[in-house]
Scaffold this active site. Structure first.
Site, mmCIF file in Angstrom:
data_model
loop_
_atom_site.group_PDB
_atom_site.id
_atom_site.type_symbol
_atom_site.label_atom_id
_atom_site.label_comp_id
_atom_site.label_asym_id
_atom_site.label_seq_id
_atom_site.Cartn_x
_atom_site.Cartn_y
_atom_site.Cartn_z
ATOM 1 N N PHE A 59 134.704 12.725 101.162
ATOM 2 C CA PHE A 59 134.449 14.296 100.814
ATOM 3 C C PHE A 59 135.583 14.584 99.886
ATOM 4 O O PHE A 59 137.101 14.330 100.273
ATOM 5 C CB PHE A 59 134.774 14.963 102.240
ATOM 6 C CG PHE A 59 134.561 16.383 101.806
ATOM 7 C CD1 PHE A 59 133.223 17.102 102.136
ATOM 8 C CD2 PHE A 59 135.487 17.319 101.541
ATOM 9 C CE1 PHE A 59 132.966 18.541 101.676
ATOM 10 C CE2 PHE A 59 135.427 18.394 101.335
ATOM 11 C CZ PHE A 59 134.427 19.086 101.483
ATOM 12 N N ASP A 77 143.043 10.843 97.344
ATOM 13 C CA ASP A 77 142.749 12.262 97.813
ATOM 14 C C ASP A 77 143.603 12.215 99.108
ATOM 15 O O ASP A 77 142.898 11.995 100.179
ATOM 16 C CB ASP A 77 141.321 12.430 98.063
ATOM 17 C CG ASP A 77 140.998 14.209 98.294
ATOM 18 O OD1 ASP A 77 142.002 14.791 99.161
ATOM 19 O OD2 ASP A 77 139.804 14.620 98.175
ATOM 20 N N LYS A 105 145.401 21.518 100.962
ATOM 21 C CA LYS A 105 145.388 22.210 102.313
ATOM 22 C C LYS A 105 146.800 22.691 102.682
ATOM 23 O O LYS A 105 147.064 24.011 102.881
ATOM 24 C CB LYS A 105 144.557 21.336 103.234
ATOM 25 C CG LYS A 105 143.249 21.241 102.919
ATOM 26 C CD LYS A 105 142.511 20.674 104.208
ATOM 27 C CE LYS A 105 140.979 20.942 104.072
ATOM 28 N NZ LYS A 105 140.085 20.084 103.269
HETATM 29 C C1 LIG Z 1 139.215 20.047 102.010
HETATM 30 C C2 LIG Z 1 139.208 18.911 101.257
HETATM 31 C C3 LIG Z 1 138.874 18.993 99.848
HETATM 32 C C4 LIG Z 1 138.463 20.323 99.268
HETATM 33 O O1 LIG Z 1 139.784 21.271 99.450
HETATM 34 P P1 LIG Z 1 139.075 22.743 98.984
HETATM 35 O O2 LIG Z 1 140.583 23.560 99.029
HETATM 36 O O3 LIG Z 1 138.249 23.107 100.200
HETATM 37 O O4 LIG Z 1 138.466 22.825 97.889
HETATM 38 C C5 LIG Z 1 138.791 17.940 99.095
HETATM 39 N N1 LIG Z 1 139.284 16.633 99.679
HETATM 40 C C6 LIG Z 1 139.456 16.718 100.916
HETATM 41 C C7 LIG Z 1 139.772 15.082 101.423
HETATM 42 C C8 LIG Z 1 139.443 17.554 101.834
HETATM 43 O O5 LIG Z 1 139.708 17.480 102.995
#
Ligand SMILES: *Cc1c(COP(=O)(O)O)cnc(C)c1O
Length: 396
Positions: free
Chosen positions: A135, A220, A249
Protein backbone atom coordinates in the site's frame (compact mmCIF):
# COMPACT_ATOMS: atom_id res chain seq x y z
CA UNK A 1 -18.14 22.58 24.77
CA UNK A 2 -21.52 21.81 23.25
CA UNK A 3 -22.23 18.20 22.45
CA UNK A 4 -21.90 17.34 18.77
CA UNK A 5 -24.21 14.90 17.09
CA UNK A 6 -22.35 12.74 14.61
CA UNK A 7 -25.31 12.88 12.23
CA UNK A 8 -23.90 16.36 11.49
CA UNK A 9 -21.41 14.35 9.41
CA UNK A 10 -23.86 14.66 6.51
CA UNK A 11 -21.61 17.53 5.52
CA UNK A 12 -18.75 15.10 4.91
CA UNK A 13 -18.22 13.09 1.76
CA UNK A 14 -18.83 9.45 2.69
CA UNK A 15 -15.27 8.21 2.00
CA UNK A 16 -14.87 6.55 5.41
CA UNK A 17 -16.80 3.98 7.38
CA UNK A 18 -16.51 5.75 10.74
CA UNK A 19 -17.41 4.33 14.12
CA UNK A 20 -19.89 6.40 16.15
CA UNK A 21 -17.59 8.23 18.59
CA UNK A 22 -16.82 11.93 18.86
CA UNK A 23 -13.46 12.43 20.54
CA UNK A 24 -12.73 15.73 22.21
CA UNK A 25 -9.52 15.27 24.21
CA UNK A 26 -6.48 13.07 24.53
CA UNK A 27 -3.80 12.50 27.13
CA UNK A 28 -0.97 10.02 26.72
CA UNK A 29 -2.40 6.69 25.57
CA UNK A 30 -5.93 7.79 26.49
CA UNK A 31 -8.66 9.35 24.36
CA UNK A 32 -11.82 10.88 25.81
CA UNK A 33 -15.12 11.24 23.99
CA UNK A 34 -17.70 13.94 24.59
CA UNK A 35 -19.50 11.81 27.17
CA UNK A 36 -16.25 11.75 29.14
CA UNK A 37 -15.66 8.04 28.46
CA UNK A 38 -11.99 7.04 28.39
CA UNK A 39 -10.53 4.80 25.67
CA UNK A 40 -7.16 3.11 25.49
CA UNK A 41 -5.72 4.12 22.12
CA UNK A 42 -4.01 1.13 20.47
CA UNK A 43 -4.28 2.61 16.99
CA UNK A 44 -2.59 6.01 17.57
CA UNK A 45 -4.39 7.62 14.67
CA UNK A 46 -3.15 4.89 12.29
CA UNK A 47 0.37 4.90 13.63
CA UNK A 48 0.70 8.68 13.75
CA UNK A 49 0.53 9.79 17.40
CA UNK A 50 3.67 7.96 18.53
CA UNK A 51 4.17 10.17 21.60
CA UNK A 52 0.53 9.68 22.54
CA UNK A 53 -1.84 12.61 22.86
CA UNK A 54 -0.99 16.10 24.17
CA UNK A 55 2.66 15.29 24.84
CA UNK A 56 3.83 18.37 26.82
CA UNK A 57 7.08 18.86 24.85
CA UNK A 58 5.34 18.47 21.52
CA UNK A 59 2.59 20.89 22.58
CA UNK A 60 5.17 23.44 23.81
CA UNK A 61 7.20 23.23 20.59
CA UNK A 62 4.12 23.79 18.44
CA UNK A 63 2.80 26.57 20.69
CA UNK A 64 6.12 28.44 20.61
CA UNK A 65 6.45 28.19 16.84
CA UNK A 66 2.81 28.97 16.09
CA UNK A 67 2.97 32.16 18.17
CA UNK A 68 6.04 33.27 16.17
CA UNK A 69 5.81 32.18 12.52
CA UNK A 70 3.41 29.92 10.63
CA UNK A 71 4.33 29.98 6.99
CA UNK A 72 6.73 31.65 4.60
CA UNK A 73 6.89 29.33 1.52
CA UNK A 74 9.82 27.53 0.00
CA UNK A 75 11.10 30.66 -1.71
CA UNK A 76 13.01 31.25 1.56
CA UNK A 77 14.39 29.33 4.52
CA UNK A 78 12.99 29.26 8.04
CA UNK A 79 14.91 28.39 11.19
CA UNK A 80 12.57 25.43 11.79
CA UNK A 81 13.12 24.05 8.28
CA UNK A 82 16.90 24.31 8.56
CA UNK A 83 16.92 22.67 11.99
CA UNK A 84 14.69 19.82 10.79
CA UNK A 85 16.72 19.13 7.67
CA UNK A 86 19.88 19.09 9.77
CA UNK A 87 18.31 16.71 12.32
CA UNK A 88 17.12 14.36 9.55
CA UNK A 89 20.55 14.50 7.95
CA UNK A 90 22.22 13.59 11.26
CA UNK A 91 19.70 10.80 11.86
CA UNK A 92 19.61 9.27 8.37
CA UNK A 93 22.51 10.64 6.29
CA UNK A 94 20.01 11.56 3.59
CA UNK A 95 18.74 14.79 2.08
CA UNK A 96 15.05 15.58 2.50
CA UNK A 97 12.24 16.76 0.28
CA UNK A 98 9.51 17.83 2.69
CA UNK A 99 5.81 17.55 1.91
CA UNK A 100 2.54 16.88 3.73
CA UNK A 101 1.62 13.21 3.51
CA UNK A 102 2.77 9.71 2.75
CA UNK A 103 1.29 9.69 -0.73
CA UNK A 104 3.12 12.90 -1.57
CA UNK A 105 6.39 11.50 -0.26
CA UNK A 106 5.96 8.44 -2.51
CA UNK A 107 5.02 10.63 -5.49
CA UNK A 108 8.24 12.55 -4.93
CA UNK A 109 10.15 9.25 -4.87
CA UNK A 110 8.58 8.15 -8.21
CA UNK A 111 9.45 11.48 -9.80
CA UNK A 112 13.00 11.36 -8.45
CA UNK A 113 13.49 7.78 -9.71
CA UNK A 114 12.38 8.80 -13.22
CA UNK A 115 14.56 11.91 -13.12
CA UNK A 116 17.61 9.91 -12.02
CA UNK A 117 17.19 7.52 -14.96
CA UNK A 118 16.55 10.41 -17.35
CA UNK A 119 19.80 12.01 -16.20
CA UNK A 120 21.67 8.75 -16.67
CA UNK A 121 20.53 8.81 -20.30
CA UNK A 122 17.99 6.03 -19.78
CA UNK A 123 14.56 7.73 -19.97
CA UNK A 124 13.02 4.38 -20.99
CA UNK A 125 13.61 3.30 -17.38
CA UNK A 126 10.46 4.66 -15.75
CA UNK A 127 8.87 1.62 -14.14
CA UNK A 128 8.60 1.06 -10.41
CA UNK A 129 8.27 -2.53 -9.21
CA UNK A 130 6.07 -3.04 -6.14
CA UNK A 131 4.81 -6.06 -4.17
CA UNK A 132 1.57 -7.91 -3.54
CA UNK A 133 -0.36 -6.56 -0.52
CA UNK A 134 1.66 -3.32 -0.78
CA UNK A 135 0.00 0.00 0.00
CA UNK A 136 1.52 3.32 -1.03
CA UNK A 137 -1.31 5.87 -0.95
CA UNK A 138 -4.49 7.13 -2.61
CA UNK A 139 -3.33 9.58 -5.30
CA UNK A 140 -3.51 8.20 -8.83
CA UNK A 141 0.18 7.27 -9.04
CA UNK A 142 0.38 5.84 -5.52
CA UNK A 143 -2.85 3.88 -6.22
CA UNK A 144 -1.20 2.47 -9.32
CA UNK A 145 1.64 1.34 -7.03
CA UNK A 146 -0.82 -0.22 -4.56
CA UNK A 147 -1.58 -3.92 -4.92
CA UNK A 148 -5.18 -4.13 -3.72
CA UNK A 149 -7.37 -3.89 -6.85
CA UNK A 150 -10.33 -2.94 -4.67
CA UNK A 151 -8.80 0.51 -4.01
CA UNK A 152 -8.31 1.03 -7.76
CA UNK A 153 -11.84 0.13 -8.85
CA UNK A 154 -13.63 2.95 -10.61
CA UNK A 155 -10.56 5.12 -11.05
CA UNK A 156 -9.15 3.95 -14.38
CA UNK A 157 -7.03 4.86 -16.19
CA UNK A 158 -4.23 4.90 -13.65
CA UNK A 159 -0.76 6.20 -14.57
CA UNK A 160 1.45 3.68 -16.33
CA UNK A 161 4.76 2.43 -15.11
CA UNK A 162 3.97 0.26 -12.08
CA UNK A 163 4.63 -3.47 -12.03
CA UNK A 164 3.42 -5.80 -9.30
CA UNK A 165 5.48 -8.81 -8.15
CA UNK A 166 4.78 -11.43 -5.46
CA UNK A 167 5.91 -10.82 -1.89
CA UNK A 168 8.97 -12.67 -0.67
CA UNK A 169 9.88 -14.07 -4.10
CA UNK A 170 13.34 -12.98 -5.21
CA UNK A 171 13.24 -15.09 -8.38
CA UNK A 172 10.06 -13.34 -9.51
CA UNK A 173 11.66 -9.99 -8.72
CA UNK A 174 14.78 -10.89 -10.67
CA UNK A 175 12.73 -11.67 -13.75
CA UNK A 176 10.56 -8.57 -13.27
CA UNK A 177 13.59 -6.24 -13.33
CA UNK A 178 14.09 -5.35 -16.98
CA UNK A 179 15.09 -2.63 -19.43
CA UNK A 180 12.24 -0.36 -18.26
CA UNK A 181 12.85 -0.63 -14.51
CA UNK A 182 13.76 2.53 -12.60
CA UNK A 183 13.40 1.20 -9.08
CA UNK A 184 11.90 -1.26 -6.61
CA UNK A 185 9.65 -0.01 -3.79
CA UNK A 186 8.84 -2.04 -0.68
CA UNK A 187 7.32 -1.55 2.75
CA UNK A 188 9.72 -3.35 5.15
CA UNK A 189 6.62 -4.09 7.24
CA UNK A 190 3.38 -3.96 5.27
CA UNK A 191 0.68 -2.09 7.18
CA UNK A 192 -2.61 -1.80 5.28
CA UNK A 193 -1.80 -5.06 3.48
CA UNK A 194 -2.07 -7.06 6.72
CA UNK A 195 1.13 -6.69 8.81
CA UNK A 196 3.60 -8.72 6.80
CA UNK A 197 7.21 -8.38 7.99
CA UNK A 198 9.79 -8.64 5.19
CA UNK A 199 12.55 -11.07 6.14
CA UNK A 200 16.14 -9.83 6.29
CA UNK A 201 17.00 -12.24 3.44
CA UNK A 202 14.27 -10.75 1.27
CA UNK A 203 15.39 -7.16 1.90
CA UNK A 204 19.06 -8.07 1.35
CA UNK A 205 18.10 -9.89 -1.82
CA UNK A 206 16.28 -6.79 -3.09
CA UNK A 207 19.31 -4.68 -2.24
CA UNK A 208 21.61 -7.07 -4.14
CA UNK A 209 19.33 -7.33 -7.21
CA UNK A 210 18.83 -3.56 -7.43
CA UNK A 211 22.57 -2.88 -7.08
CA UNK A 212 23.44 -5.48 -9.72
CA UNK A 213 20.96 -4.06 -12.21
CA UNK A 214 21.64 -0.39 -11.45
CA UNK A 215 18.08 0.45 -10.42
CA UNK A 216 16.98 2.26 -7.27
CA UNK A 217 16.20 0.53 -3.98
CA UNK A 218 13.32 2.43 -2.41
CA UNK A 219 11.53 1.75 0.88
CA UNK A 220 8.19 3.09 2.06
CA UNK A 221 8.53 3.56 5.83
CA UNK A 222 5.44 5.76 6.06
CA UNK A 223 3.84 3.39 8.59
CA UNK A 224 6.69 1.23 9.91
CA UNK A 225 9.34 3.96 10.25
CA UNK A 226 10.04 6.48 13.03
CA UNK A 227 10.78 3.89 15.69
CA UNK A 228 7.68 1.72 15.42
CA UNK A 229 9.70 -1.43 14.70
CA UNK A 230 12.15 -0.81 17.55
CA UNK A 231 14.74 0.67 15.17
CA UNK A 232 14.51 4.16 13.69
CA UNK A 233 13.74 2.59 10.28
CA UNK A 234 12.38 -0.96 10.05
CA UNK A 235 14.80 -1.79 7.22
CA UNK A 236 17.71 -1.23 9.64
CA UNK A 237 16.96 -4.65 11.15
CA UNK A 238 18.14 -6.17 7.84
CA UNK A 239 21.21 -3.90 7.68
CA UNK A 240 20.43 -2.67 4.20
CA UNK A 241 20.93 0.83 2.81
CA UNK A 242 18.14 1.94 0.44
CA UNK A 243 18.69 4.84 -1.96
CA UNK A 244 15.36 6.42 -1.04
CA UNK A 245 13.24 6.23 2.13
CA UNK A 246 9.80 7.78 2.48
CA UNK A 247 8.28 8.71 5.84
CA UNK A 248 5.17 10.58 6.94
CA UNK A 249 2.59 9.37 9.47
CA UNK A 250 4.53 9.58 12.76
CA UNK A 251 7.17 12.09 11.66
CA UNK A 252 5.50 15.08 13.33
CA UNK A 253 3.53 13.10 15.92
CA UNK A 254 0.14 14.17 14.55
CA UNK A 255 0.62 17.24 12.36
CA UNK A 256 0.53 16.68 8.59
CA UNK A 257 4.01 16.12 7.18
CA UNK A 258 5.86 13.80 4.81
CA UNK A 259 9.45 13.45 3.70
CA UNK A 260 11.25 11.77 0.85
CA UNK A 261 14.80 11.10 2.02
CA UNK A 262 17.41 10.40 -0.65
CA UNK A 263 21.10 9.59 -0.74
CA UNK A 264 22.77 12.85 -1.84
CA UNK A 265 24.14 11.27 -5.06
CA UNK A 266 20.58 10.22 -6.01
CA UNK A 267 18.82 13.37 -4.79
CA UNK A 268 21.17 15.51 -6.88
CA UNK A 269 19.10 14.58 -9.96
CA UNK A 270 16.46 17.06 -8.74
CA UNK A 271 17.24 20.61 -9.84
CA UNK A 272 15.54 23.84 -8.72
CA UNK A 273 12.03 23.84 -10.17
CA UNK A 274 11.80 20.06 -10.62
CA UNK A 275 9.44 19.46 -7.73
CA UNK A 276 7.64 21.40 -5.04
CA UNK A 277 4.93 21.68 -2.40
CA UNK A 278 3.48 24.93 -1.06
CA UNK A 279 3.18 23.73 2.53
CA UNK A 280 6.18 21.38 2.48
CA UNK A 281 8.51 22.07 5.40
CA UNK A 282 5.91 24.24 7.13
CA UNK A 283 7.58 25.64 10.28
CA UNK A 284 4.88 24.45 12.72
CA UNK A 285 4.96 20.89 11.36
CA UNK A 286 8.76 21.07 11.27
CA UNK A 287 8.89 22.04 14.98
CA UNK A 288 6.63 19.11 15.83
CA UNK A 289 8.92 16.77 13.87
CA UNK A 290 11.95 18.13 15.72
CA UNK A 291 10.22 17.46 19.04
CA UNK A 292 9.44 13.89 17.92
CA UNK A 293 13.05 13.24 16.85
CA UNK A 294 14.28 14.68 20.14
CA UNK A 295 11.87 12.51 22.16
CA UNK A 296 12.93 9.34 20.33
CA UNK A 297 16.52 10.01 21.32
CA UNK A 298 16.25 11.57 24.77
CA UNK A 299 13.64 9.17 26.09
CA UNK A 300 15.45 6.17 24.60
CA UNK A 301 12.19 5.17 22.95
CA UNK A 302 13.69 2.62 20.56
CA UNK A 303 14.73 0.25 23.33
CA UNK A 304 11.42 0.93 25.08
CA UNK A 305 9.61 -0.12 21.86
CA UNK A 306 11.68 -3.30 21.70
CA UNK A 307 10.75 -4.17 25.30
CA UNK A 308 7.08 -3.27 24.93
CA UNK A 309 6.95 -5.01 21.55
CA UNK A 310 8.03 -8.25 23.22
CA UNK A 311 5.39 -7.81 25.92
CA UNK A 312 2.66 -7.14 23.38
CA UNK A 313 3.72 -10.07 21.21
CA UNK A 314 3.76 -12.39 24.23
CA UNK A 315 0.26 -11.23 25.20
CA UNK A 316 -1.06 -11.75 21.67
CA UNK A 317 0.53 -15.19 21.43
CA UNK A 318 -1.15 -16.12 24.71
CA UNK A 319 -4.47 -15.01 23.15
CA UNK A 320 -3.78 -17.15 20.09
CA UNK A 321 -3.29 -20.24 22.25
CA UNK A 322 -6.61 -19.62 23.99
CA UNK A 323 -8.77 -18.55 21.06
CA UNK A 324 -9.09 -20.62 17.88
CA UNK A 325 -10.43 -17.56 15.98
CA UNK A 326 -6.84 -16.25 15.98
CA UNK A 327 -5.00 -18.05 13.20
CA UNK A 328 -1.67 -16.23 13.42
CA UNK A 329 0.13 -13.41 15.20
CA UNK A 330 2.50 -11.24 13.16
CA UNK A 331 4.52 -8.10 13.68
CA UNK A 332 7.65 -6.42 14.87
CA UNK A 333 8.07 -3.88 17.65
CA UNK A 334 4.76 -2.10 18.21
CA UNK A 335 3.32 -2.93 14.79
CA UNK A 336 1.26 -6.07 15.32
CA UNK A 337 -1.55 -7.98 13.64
CA UNK A 338 -3.83 -10.85 14.54
CA UNK A 339 -4.85 -12.94 11.56
CA UNK A 340 -8.45 -13.96 12.25
CA UNK A 341 -10.76 -16.57 10.74
CA UNK A 342 -13.39 -13.86 10.25
CA UNK A 343 -13.88 -10.21 9.35
CA UNK A 344 -12.35 -8.18 12.21
CA UNK A 345 -14.82 -5.27 11.80
CA UNK A 346 -17.38 -6.45 14.42
CA UNK A 347 -14.56 -7.05 16.90
CA UNK A 348 -13.10 -3.59 16.25
CA UNK A 349 -16.53 -2.08 16.99
CA UNK A 350 -16.95 -4.17 20.16
CA UNK A 351 -13.47 -3.22 21.34
CA UNK A 352 -14.43 0.43 21.00
CA UNK A 353 -17.48 -0.22 23.17
CA UNK A 354 -15.13 -1.80 25.72
CA UNK A 355 -12.90 1.29 25.64
CA UNK A 356 -10.15 0.05 23.34
CA UNK A 357 -9.23 1.48 19.93
CA UNK A 358 -7.79 -1.05 17.48
CA UNK A 359 -7.92 -1.24 13.70
CA UNK A 360 -8.12 -3.71 10.89
CA UNK A 361 -6.06 -4.47 7.79
CA UNK A 362 -6.40 -6.45 4.58
CA UNK A 363 -6.91 -10.19 4.88
CA UNK A 364 -9.01 -10.34 8.07
CA UNK A 365 -6.30 -8.85 10.23
CA UNK A 366 -6.86 -7.01 13.50
CA UNK A 367 -4.19 -4.31 13.63
CA UNK A 368 -2.51 -2.84 16.71
CA UNK A 369 -0.37 0.30 16.50
CA UNK A 370 -0.15 1.68 20.05
CA UNK A 371 1.74 4.90 20.77
CA UNK A 372 5.45 4.21 21.35
CA UNK A 373 5.11 5.53 24.92
CA UNK A 374 2.79 2.66 25.87
CA UNK A 375 3.52 0.95 29.21
CA UNK A 376 3.22 -2.64 30.42
CA UNK A 377 -0.02 -1.91 32.30
CA UNK A 378 -1.68 -0.60 29.12
CA UNK A 379 -0.62 -3.70 27.19
CA UNK A 380 -2.04 -5.94 29.91
CA UNK A 381 -5.31 -4.05 29.83
CA UNK A 382 -5.60 -4.15 26.02
CA UNK A 383 -4.84 -7.88 25.98
CA UNK A 384 -7.43 -8.46 28.75
CA UNK A 385 -10.11 -6.58 26.79
CA UNK A 386 -9.38 -8.60 23.64
CA UNK A 387 -9.32 -11.81 25.68
CA UNK A 388 -12.80 -11.06 27.05
CA UNK A 389 -14.15 -10.18 23.60
CA UNK A 390 -12.81 -13.36 21.96
CA UNK A 391 -14.12 -15.35 24.93
CA UNK A 392 -17.59 -13.81 24.63
CA UNK A 393 -17.72 -14.60 20.90
CA UNK A 394 -16.86 -18.23 21.54
CA UNK A 395 -19.52 -18.46 24.27
CA UNK A 396 -22.26 -17.04 22.03
C1 LIG B 1 -0.61 5.54 5.13
C2 LIG B 1 0.39 5.07 4.14
C3 LIG B 1 0.66 5.79 2.97
C4 LIG B 1 -0.14 7.01 2.57
O1 LIG B 1 0.03 8.06 3.45
P1 LIG B 1 -0.99 9.30 3.42
O2 LIG B 1 -0.41 10.25 4.41
O3 LIG B 1 -2.33 8.77 3.81
O4 LIG B 1 -0.97 9.82 2.04
C5 LIG B 1 1.68 5.35 2.15
N1 LIG B 1 2.39 4.25 2.46
C6 LIG B 1 2.17 3.54 3.57
C7 LIG B 1 3.01 2.35 3.86
C8 LIG B 1 1.15 3.92 4.45
O5 LIG B 1 0.90 3.18 5.53
Amino acid sequence: MSKMDFTLANGLLPTYRRLPRVFVRGEGVWLFDQEGRSHLDFLAGLGVSILGHADPNLVAAVQEQSARLWHVSNLYYTDALLELSEALWRQTGRQAFLCNSGAEANEAAFKLARKVMHQRGAPERYEIITFSHGFHGRTLATLAATANKHYQEGFAPLPEGFVLTPWNDLEALESAIGPHTAGVLIEPIQGEGGIHVASAEFLRGIERLTRESGVLFMVDEVQCGMGRSGRFFAHEWAEVRPDIVTVAKALAGGLPIGAMLAEPSIGAAFKPGDHGSTFGGNPVAARAALAVLQALEERDLLSHVQRMGHELMAGLQMLQQKHPAILAVRGLGLMCGLQLDQDPAPLVAQALESGLLVGSAEGQVLRLLPPLIVQQEHIERAVAILDALFGAREAS
